[in-house]
Design an enzyme around this catalytic site. Structure first.
Site, PDB file in Angstrom:
ATOM      1  N   ASN A 123     -62.969 -17.306 -22.097  1.00  0.00           N
ATOM      2  CA  ASN A 123     -61.930 -18.343 -21.713  1.00  0.00           C
ATOM      3  C   ASN A 123     -62.835 -19.585 -22.287  1.00  0.00           C
ATOM      4  OD1 ASN A 123     -63.737 -17.956 -19.022  1.00  0.00           O
ATOM      5  ND2 ASN A 123     -63.635 -20.111 -19.473  1.00  0.00           N
ATOM      6  N   ALA A 124     -61.969 -20.704 -22.934  1.00  0.00           N
ATOM      7  CA  ALA A 124     -62.753 -21.820 -23.094  1.00  0.00           C
ATOM      8  C   ALA A 124     -62.873 -22.760 -21.798  1.00  0.00           C
ATOM      9  CB  ALA A 124     -61.883 -22.528 -24.153  1.00  0.00           C
ATOM     10  N   LYS A 150     -60.268 -22.461 -18.685  1.00  0.00           N
ATOM     11  CA  LYS A 150     -60.922 -22.651 -17.162  1.00  0.00           C
ATOM     12  C   LYS A 150     -61.106 -24.350 -17.242  1.00  0.00           C
ATOM     13  CE  LYS A 150     -65.144 -22.141 -15.005  1.00  0.00           C
ATOM     14  NZ  LYS A 150     -66.210 -21.074 -14.454  1.00  0.00           N
ATOM     15  N   LYS A 152     -62.738 -27.532 -15.159  1.00  0.00           N
ATOM     16  CA  LYS A 152     -63.533 -28.150 -14.121  1.00  0.00           C
ATOM     17  C   LYS A 152     -62.781 -29.218 -13.416  1.00  0.00           C
ATOM     18  CE  LYS A 152     -67.570 -25.690 -14.656  1.00  0.00           C
ATOM     19  NZ  LYS A 152     -68.232 -25.030 -13.734  1.00  0.00           N
ATOM     20  N   ASP A 181     -62.071 -24.720 -11.592  1.00  0.00           N
ATOM     21  CA  ASP A 181     -63.341 -24.567 -11.136  1.00  0.00           C
ATOM     22  C   ASP A 181     -63.789 -25.783 -10.466  1.00  0.00           C
ATOM     23  OD1 ASP A 181     -65.642 -23.708 -10.130  1.00  0.00           O
ATOM     24  OD2 ASP A 181     -66.494 -23.122 -12.083  1.00  0.00           O
ATOM     25  N   LYS A 254     -72.202 -13.353 -12.174  1.00  0.00           N
ATOM     26  CA  LYS A 254     -72.999 -13.746 -13.376  1.00  0.00           C
ATOM     27  C   LYS A 254     -74.051 -12.609 -13.441  1.00  0.00           C
ATOM     28  CE  LYS A 254     -72.687 -18.652 -13.064  1.00  0.00           C
ATOM     29  NZ  LYS A 254     -71.342 -18.754 -12.308  1.00  0.00           N
TER      30      LYS A 254
HETATM   31 MG   LIG Z   1     -67.644 -21.356 -11.380  1.00  0.00          MG
END
Ligand SMILES: [Mg+2]
Length: 342
Positions: A123-124, A150, A152, A181, A254
């Protein structure tokens, strides 16, 4: 098996501020293991403001762990002692996994799962900012071939975020996946309000609308948009607890922050067992850490975009940045991580 450690400090193109620190470079240690003509690489680079330990502490723990292995201590026991230092565990476990994959002539992804994908969509990211600026960034990313954006949220006011989402959806059209997000930046009330207001823009999920597994799960019961945990679920146990609530649909993993490729795959499989979606992202790692995340994402085996397009944030790197073509990274045919370091 011989371990070596090489410190690095990689400048970021633009410094960024987290809740606890301004970060102008990514510093850490490259872990290399060599034996019988084979090599393996791992990365230890705690993120200020995110990781439980800093780079100095990580370096000390890394060296004492290697000393213990050299003295004949069981490698798995050494890893078990690093529960509170997941990045150090990730570097050691990652180097040995890369090594084991190369020795068997498999990519790390195939080593982690025989049915691994051979390419991974990414994703960008659209950062916070004015609606017109967010829309321009998103449009430009779609123009470069990204099929997932995605965005913010949670930094601007709820009113502005609602406008930003509307303008970004307008800019990218209906065929592009849009994720949000909030990094825990909303109150429960604001989160409910924004999610209700933007549901008509076809949002696939929102990460961390509020902070904490229980708070996210509580919101999940009434949210019109699927919710994801990221920083609220840092361990495999956290992931299990989040999934057990039945109100969380997506788990962001992650590999460095959870402790390495083996633990990341454990979290991936847990998510799949619960019918949830695992999404793999980097912690703005170097080319070594990004490749670890890439191979975990490929091993996860789902045709969805992961958060691996972070190399451009670094002004310098340990390895050639992975090529992203039309929003997709194709794994090479080399074994292990598929990278040769100078
Ligand atoms: Mg996140």
């Amino acid at each position: 098996m011989r371990f070596s450690v090489t410190p690095f400090d990689l400048a970021l193109v633009v410094p960024f501020t987290t809740a606890h620190a301004t970060v102008s470079s990514r510093s850490g240690m490259l872990v290399t293991v060599i034996d019988g003509g084979h090599v393996g690489h791992g990365e230890v680079s705690p993120m200020p403001g995110w990781s439980p330990i800093d780079t100095d502490r990580a370096g000390a723990l890394l060296l004492s762990s290697i000393t213990a292995v050299d003295a004949g201590r069981d490698f798995d026991d050494v890893l078990d002692d690093l529960e509170d230092a997941p990045e150090v565990r990730a570097g050691l476990a990652g180097a040995v996994a890369d090594f084991a994959a190369r020795r068997r002539g498999l990519s790390l992804a195939q080593f982690l799962d025989p049915d691994a994908l051979t390419s991974v969509a990414v994703n960008a990211v659209v950062g916070s900012g004015a609606p017109v600026q967010s829309a321009a960034t998103a449009r430009e990313a779609v123009g470069r071939g990204f099929a997932t954006i995605k965005m913010k949220v949670g930094v601007e006011s709820p009113e502005i975020d609602i406008r930003r989402v509307a303008e970004v959806r307008e800019a990218i059209g209906p065929g592009v996946e849009l994720r949000l997000d909030a990094n825990g930046g909303w109150s429960a009330r604001d989160a409910q309000r924004v999610l209700d207001a933007v549901a008509l823009y076809d949002i696939s999920f929102c990460e961390e609308p509020v902070s904490g597994i229980d708070a996210i799960a509580a919101l999940g019961a009434s949210s019109p948009i699927p919710l994801a945990v990221d920083e609220s679920a840092r361990t495999v146990d956290d992931v299990a607890r989040a999934l057990g609530t039945g109100a969380i649909d997506v788990v962001v993993i992650k590999p460095q922050a959870i402790g390495g490729p083996d633990l990341a795959m454990r979290a991936v499989r847990l998510a799949l067992e619960f019918g949830a979606t695992p999404v793999v992202t980097t912690m703005i790692d170097s080319g070594v850490g990004v490749r670890h995340a890439l191979h975990v994402a490929a091993a996860a085996g789902l045709p969805l975009a992961h958060g691996l397009a972070t190399a451009a944030m670094l002004a310098e790197d340990l390895a050639e940045p992975l090529r992203i073509i039309d929003g997709v990274i194709t794994l090479g045919t080399e074994s292990g991580l598929g990278v040769t370091l100078p």
